[in-house]
Design an enzyme around this catalytic site. Structure first.
Site, PDB file in Angstrom:
ATOM      1  N   ALA A 128       0.794  -1.145   0.122  1.00  0.00           N
ATOM      2  CA  ALA A 128       0.051  -0.125   0.246  1.00  0.00           C
ATOM      3  C   ALA A 128       0.936   1.384   0.102  1.00  0.00           C
ATOM      4  CB  ALA A 128      -0.929   0.138   1.157  1.00  0.00           C
ATOM      5  N   GLY A 129       0.343   2.363  -0.649  1.00  0.00           N
ATOM      6  CA  GLY A 129       1.249   3.428  -0.881  1.00  0.00           C
ATOM      7  C   GLY A 129       0.308   4.696  -1.013  1.00  0.00           C
ATOM      8  N   SER A 130       0.671   5.835  -1.345  1.00  0.00           N
ATOM      9  CA  SER A 130       0.141   7.050  -1.239  1.00  0.00           C
ATOM     10  C   SER A 130      -0.882   6.869  -2.763  1.00  0.00           C
ATOM     11  CB  SER A 130       0.824   8.124  -1.563  1.00  0.00           C
ATOM     12  OG  SER A 130       1.697   8.093  -2.675  1.00  0.00           O
ATOM     13  N   GLY A 132      -2.193   4.137  -4.063  1.00  0.00           N
ATOM     14  CA  GLY A 132      -3.061   3.056  -4.017  1.00  0.00           C
ATOM     15  C   GLY A 132      -2.716   1.691  -3.182  1.00  0.00           C
ATOM     16  N   LYS A 133      -3.068   0.737  -3.699  1.00  0.00           N
ATOM     17  CA  LYS A 133      -2.690  -0.457  -2.949  1.00  0.00           C
ATOM     18  C   LYS A 133      -2.377  -1.659  -4.051  1.00  0.00           C
ATOM     19  CE  LYS A 133      -6.201  -0.609  -0.459  1.00  0.00           C
ATOM     20  NZ  LYS A 133      -7.136  -1.103   0.603  1.00  0.00           N
ATOM     21  N   VAL A 134      -1.645  -2.603  -3.735  1.00  0.00           N
ATOM     22  CA  VAL A 134      -1.378  -3.695  -4.401  1.00  0.00           C
ATOM     23  C   VAL A 134      -1.884  -5.009  -3.928  1.00  0.00           C
ATOM     24  CG1 VAL A 134       0.399  -5.168  -5.672  1.00  0.00           C
ATOM     25  CG2 VAL A 134       0.697  -2.688  -5.319  1.00  0.00           C
ATOM     26  N   LYS A 149      -2.527  -3.890  -9.111  1.00  0.00           N
ATOM     27  CA  LYS A 149      -2.388  -2.369  -8.741  1.00  0.00           C
ATOM     28  C   LYS A 149      -3.692  -1.743  -8.672  1.00  0.00           C
ATOM     29  CE  LYS A 149       0.787   1.454  -8.667  1.00  0.00           C
ATOM     30  NZ  LYS A 149       1.996   2.263  -9.638  1.00  0.00           N
ATOM     31  N   ASP A 269      12.501   7.876 -10.964  1.00  0.00           N
ATOM     32  CA  ASP A 269      11.850   7.542  -9.685  1.00  0.00           C
ATOM     33  C   ASP A 269      12.694   6.147  -9.040  1.00  0.00           C
ATOM     34  OD1 ASP A 269      10.925   7.937  -6.978  1.00  0.00           O
ATOM     35  OD2 ASP A 269       8.905   6.753  -7.549  1.00  0.00           O
TER      36      ASP A 269
END
EC number: 2.7.11.1
Length: 1064
Positions: A128-130, A132-134, A149, A269
């Site tokens: 999970a991150g800013s 969304g989520k996986v 994703k 990135d």
């Protein structure tokens, strides 16, 4: 199946958002029959409410009741909610808007959480991150696994929130909302660009994106699943890694960057968190959300990326071309690999900025001169003096031990001509939203191709190609003409590069379709010719009197003199190679990583051939194992080692036993010593039984070609004998631990781990149980931090000897195990909130209380090893799922002394729980380990900012350098002045066109200084897993960490602190 309403006409960035809202409101009458009818609330608004709106907006977030398929009850609930809404409208309105929002939020129904996507069923959340989520997904028919994703559609969510706000008061408010809307639209464009690039890229070190689905509120991207975990987990296990292993990883990263830059793509990135490791220890680069297409003749002005890995020109807000930014990030990644830390770090963000801009790096003493030479050329502040990617890959450190620089895996390309332009490729580029108009793009390509410079380079290309082809005709190598002049097929123009990539993607798809058609026709021919071929074989072989199966009896009626082959004594024919398709021979829905644990070496060889640096004639095909791959005994040769290291035998046993004597449809024969071994499951019991012995495994029929009948069958009372032997072994272990504890009391505290292991095995006649002699190293040279791992050898082989009571089959029903690399904490179907710890399930136990004894150690009093083992021996089966269902794992070089233990598994389990309780970390014990969560209150965050070093409170991986479009836009979570220095150190720009911005990081930094009145909110918790695994080859217990969500570098420090406290 009731589902979201899918708006097939949606197209982001084409100015039809208003039509999108109207089409959805009217689509309930024009919806195709193949789509499930959507309810009025799923459509967003009821007809009465829709008529009251003055301006059409996109529908709000879609919701769905958990009605278990009962649509009638759902409609009644919806009517009831609508009536409640009308009654609230007729009621007198409160004076404040905040009260109305609270009342409306209380009446909102529960949000719907999707559990599947087509034939893909979601298993669990793995990240999970800013953005969304996986989630991990499994195909319900093929059992293939992929990573999905899930990203919110930012524009839809923003417009839904706008509906809840009062109308704008003035023109300035309207402009402010318009800027915010443009920013959300650019976020959706960024997501679509990531999906488009992911579908056309094809490289062994880039995570493949197979498909993207756009639904009403979310984007779903189906990636190949890389089960090895993040490179960050690898670094946590070791602190830093040896240079030869770092070189292997670095060559994989360099190979991917060569491929990207040759196609006019810059990642922007690149960081440790965006690099994954497969089970075969190969790296995969992920997350192209900030990537963009660059032109060497122009400059980019988008300042993005993560602070620790960002180049100095980004912090200075200077324009850049693109590849030089990736070279700097690559240098930081390489530094983290060999040193275990970032090169620039400070608790004050202003000081950290200055350190990055100055570029002064301190190198540890254990680094070699060669790697320091390479890093000093990559971490150069001036991008003009910084080494190019070509110079990096040709550096002597990068090629040491290899034949040359890493391959680029670029397929063979030729310069374009007007006649070669394909309208189908242009249409595919339009579908992927790389271009806005097909005819206009064709005109641009024609102008580029007919340009005199491109024409001259094309002529030189063919001239040199013919010359070098003649020179290399003897050895058959492809000509390398990129060193002589500018290659028009590599990074000449971004439009040409995208055309190449799209054309190659279509060629792969067409080749795959042709292969499927050829395979089907070949299988049909084999089926038709199967009967006469079998008759011919029987004419040559033995008599038919031994036939027992029905198919052969039917064939025997045609000719009673047909002989029978003696290969299968039970009379069954092995038509599996004809009727059962190969494992990878499946439709486009197969999304398993080609380097996954289930793949064979043949698959990897074909993948290497398909993506070889030397162009081949079938480079555009997707390779798979053919239906007839030769002698099945060859499969057993390269499959033996994997069957030894893991207990997942499944189909391998079936395939190899088909061609062995007296082995079809019969259990594998085992000796008496084999009965107590954990390498082969006995009878129908699960193979993950926690019975640990050190008996040497006996080679079975599936791993040897001969000696099929050398071992006698098990006696009838084998199970009773095994149980008695296990009970006796437990008693012996307990008695042995008595002696060990007495001996340990006499050992000095500073004797070290090797002395402790030597005391445990003192008196043994086996030489491998004695510790190895100390390493002879010159005093003037510091050892690598992981060099002590070589001193343990086989001296610490004790943890797998302790045995827990056998698990009854009724406690946990046997089912097909899917080793996804993550623990079975199926909490996704209940809530997607990170802060919620779900209730107890069949596969897990609830969070332990502090007052419990063995199942939850008390912080006040720590039990001794003897007490722990006594409690564990009395604990019922299944009460310790973390060690009752351990995993067998051995990734090369993945474990070190700090993450392995020679102690019995109950002691390892107890110590983990004791440390978690001591550090106030919430945890839940599940099969194979623990699911943990560290929460941070505002007081804790403030205390950490004041008293902890910068390395413990770094930026989150998603708190990257971002350019703010407006100074008036405030972040969603207000922060203190100090936190803004840390969290808002970057310039986020909308991911659209690259426009020059005068806003620099210094300006953003000054903006943060003026926010004195902001208060700190609760920091995002860190969720991670601790796996207890069995390292079979060395006979030790291993501890393996995996991050789920939260601040990446804070998680690294937390995991390192836990390992130090464990003292395994």
């Amino acid at each position: 199946m009731d589902d979201y309403h899918v708006n097939t006409a949606f197209s982001m960035g084409r100015g039809n958002q208003q039509d999108d809202g109207n089409s959805e409101s009217n689509s309930m009458h024009t919806q195709p029959s193949t789509m499930a009818p959507a309810t009025l609330r799923m459509m967003g608004k009821s007809p009465q409410q829709q008529q009251q709106q003055n301006t059409p907006l996109m529908p709000p977030a879609d919701i769905k009741y958990a009605n278990n398929g009962n649509s009638h009850q759902a409609e009644q609930k919806e009517r009831q909610v609508e009536l409640e809404g009308k009654s609230r409208e007729n009621a007198p309105k409160p004076n404040t808007t905040s009260q109305s929002r609270v009342s409306s939020s209380q009446g909102m129904p529960k949000q719907f959480h999707r559990k599947s996507l087509g034939d893909w069923e979601f298993v669990e959340t793995v990240g999970a991150g800013s953005m969304g989520k996986v989630k991990l997904a499994k195909h319900r028919y093929t059992n293939e696994v992929c990573a999905v994703k899930i990203v919110n559609r930012a524009t839809k969510a923003f417009l839904h929130k706008e509906q809840m706000l009062p109308p704008p008061k003035n023109e300035q408010d309207v402009l402010e909302r318009q800027k915010k809307l443009e920013k959300e639209i650019s976020r959706d464009k960024r997501t679509i660009r990531e999906a488009s690039l992911g579908q056309i890229l094809y490289h062994p070190h880039i995570c493949r994106l197979f498909e993207m689905c756009t639904l009403s509120n979310h984007f779903y991207m189906l990636f190949e699943y890389v089960s090895g975990g993040q490179l960050l987990d690898y670094i946590i296990q070791h602190g830093s890694i040896r240079e030869h292993q770092a070189r292997k990883f670095a060559r994989g990263i360099a190979s991917a960057l060569i491929y990207l830059h040759a196609n006019n793509i810059v990642h922007r990135d690149l960081k440790i968190e965006n690099i994954m490791i497969s089970d075969s220890s190969e790296i995969k680069i992920i997350d192209f959300g900030l990537s963009n297409i660059y032109d060497s003749r122009k400059q980019l002005h988008t300042f993005c990326g993560s602070l620790y890995f960002a180049a100095p020109e980004l912090l200075k807000a200077n324009p850049y071309t693109g590849p030089e930014v990736d070279v700097w990030s690559f240098g930081v990644v390489l530094f983290v690999l060999v040193c275990g830390k970032v090169p620039f770090d400070d608790e004050n963000s202003s000081v950290l900025h200055e350190k990055i801009k100055q570029g002064k790096v301190e190198y540890p003493q254990h680094l070699s001169i060669e790697v320091i030479s390479l890093l000093s050329k990559m971490l150069v502040v001036d991008p003009k003096r910084r080494a190019t990617l070509k110079q990096v890959v040709e550096h002597h450190w990068m090629v040491r031990g290899f034949n040359g620089p890493p391959p680029s895996y670029l397929p063979k390309r030729v310069p374009l001509t007007i006649e070669m332009l394909d309208i189908n490729v242009l249409k595919e580029m339009y579908r992927l939203e790389f271009i806005d108009d097909v005819e206009e793009t064709r005109s641009v390509l024609v102008s580029i191709i007919t340009d005199p410079t491109y024409v001259l380079l094309s002529r030189q290309y063919w001239t040199l190609a013919a010359k070098m082809n003649a020179e290399s005709s003897d050895n058959g190598n492809a000509p390398n003409i990129t060193e002589s002049f500018e290659d028009p097929t590599r990074a000449y123009h971004p439009m040409i590069s995208i055309y190449y990539l799209t054309s190659e993607m279509l060629d792969r798809k067409h080749a795959k379709i042709r292969n499927q058609q050829q395979r089907q026709s070949h299988e049909n021919i084999e089926k038709l010719s199967e009967i006469p071929e079998s008759v011919k074989q029987r004419d040559v072989e033995v008599n038919t009197t031994a036939m027992k199966s029905e198919p052969e009896a039917t064939l025997a009626t045609k000719d009673t003199s047909v002989p029978f082959t003696p290969k299968n004594s039970d009379g069954t024919e092995p038509p599996l190679h004809v009727l059962i398709p190969p494992r990878l021979a499946m439709p486009e829905q197969a999304h398993t990583s080609p380097t996954s644990r289930k793949s064979s070496d043949n698959q990897r060889r074909e993948m290497e051939y398909a993506l070889s640096p030397t162009p081949q004639g079938n480079d555009y095909q997707q390779f798979r194992v053919p239906s007839t791959t030769g002698d099945p005994s060859e499969k057993a040769k390269f499959g033996n080692i994997f069957r030894k290291l893991s207990q997942r035998r499944k189909k391998t046993i079936e395939q190899t036993s088909v061609n062995s004597n007296n082995s079809i449809n019969k259990p594998v024969q085992k000796t008496h010593s084999r009965a107590v071994s954990d390498f082969v499951p006995g009878f129908a019991k699960p193979s993950y039984d926690s019975n640990y012995t050190m008996n040497e495994p006996v080679k079975t029929n599936d791993s040897r070609g001969g000696n099929k009948g050398d071992f006698p069958a098990l006696p009838a009372d084998a199970e009773n004998m095994v149980e008695k032997q296990r009970e006796k072994q437990i008693e012996e272990d307990i008695m042995k631990l008595h002696d060990i504890n007495k001996q340990n009391n006499e050992v000095a505290k500073g004797s070290g781990r090797e002395a402790y292991a030597a005391q445990k095995f003192e008196g043994s006649d086996d030489d491998e149980n004695h510790p190895l002699p100390p390493l002879n190293v010159a005093k003037g040279r510091k050892l690598h931090p992981s060099a002590r791992a070589k001193s343990v050898g086989h001296a610490r082989r004790e943890s797998l000897k302790y045995m827990r009571p056998p698990m009854p089959s009724s406690a946990y029903p046997q089912q097909e195990l899917i080793d996804t690399g993550f623990l079975e904490s199926s909490d996704d179907n209940k809530s997607d909130s990170l802060g919620n710890v779900t209730s107890q399930t069949n596969d897990s136990v609830s969070v332990h209380s502090v007052n419990a004894h063995i199942n939850s150690p008390s912080v006040e009093k720590e039990l001794t090893d003897e007490e722990i083992l006594q409690e564990a021996s009395r604990a019922p089966a299944g009460s310790m799922p973390s060690i009752d269902f351990p995993r067998s794992l051995f990734l090369k070089g993945f474990f070190s002394v700090q993450t392995t233990s020679s102690k019995p598994l109950p002691i390892v389990r107890y110590k983990i729980m004791f440390v978690l309780r001591k550090m106030n970390i919430e945890f839940k014990e599940v099969k194979g380990g623990f699911v943990c969560m560290q929460r941070f209150s505002s007081n804790n965050v403030a205390a950490k900012r004041e008293g902890t070093p910068r390395s413990i409170m770094p930026l989150s991986h998603h708190e990257s350098i971002r350019r703010q479009g407006s100074n008036k836009y405030s972040p969603s979570s207000p922060l203190t002045t100090n936190s803004i220095h840390q969290r808002k150190t970057s310039i986020t720009e909308t991911y659209g066109d690259d426009k020059h911005s005068g806003t620099s990081l210094e300006n953003i930094h000054q903006q943060g200084d003026g926010s004195e009145g902001m208060t700190t909110t609760e920091k995002e918790p860190i969720k991670f897993e601790i796996h207890i695994v069995k390292v079979r080859i060395v006979g030790l217990a291993g501890v393996h960490f995996k991050k789920i969500s939260g601040n990446t570098w804070l998680y690294k420090e937390l995991a390192s602190s836990i390992l130090k406290e464990l003292k395994l």
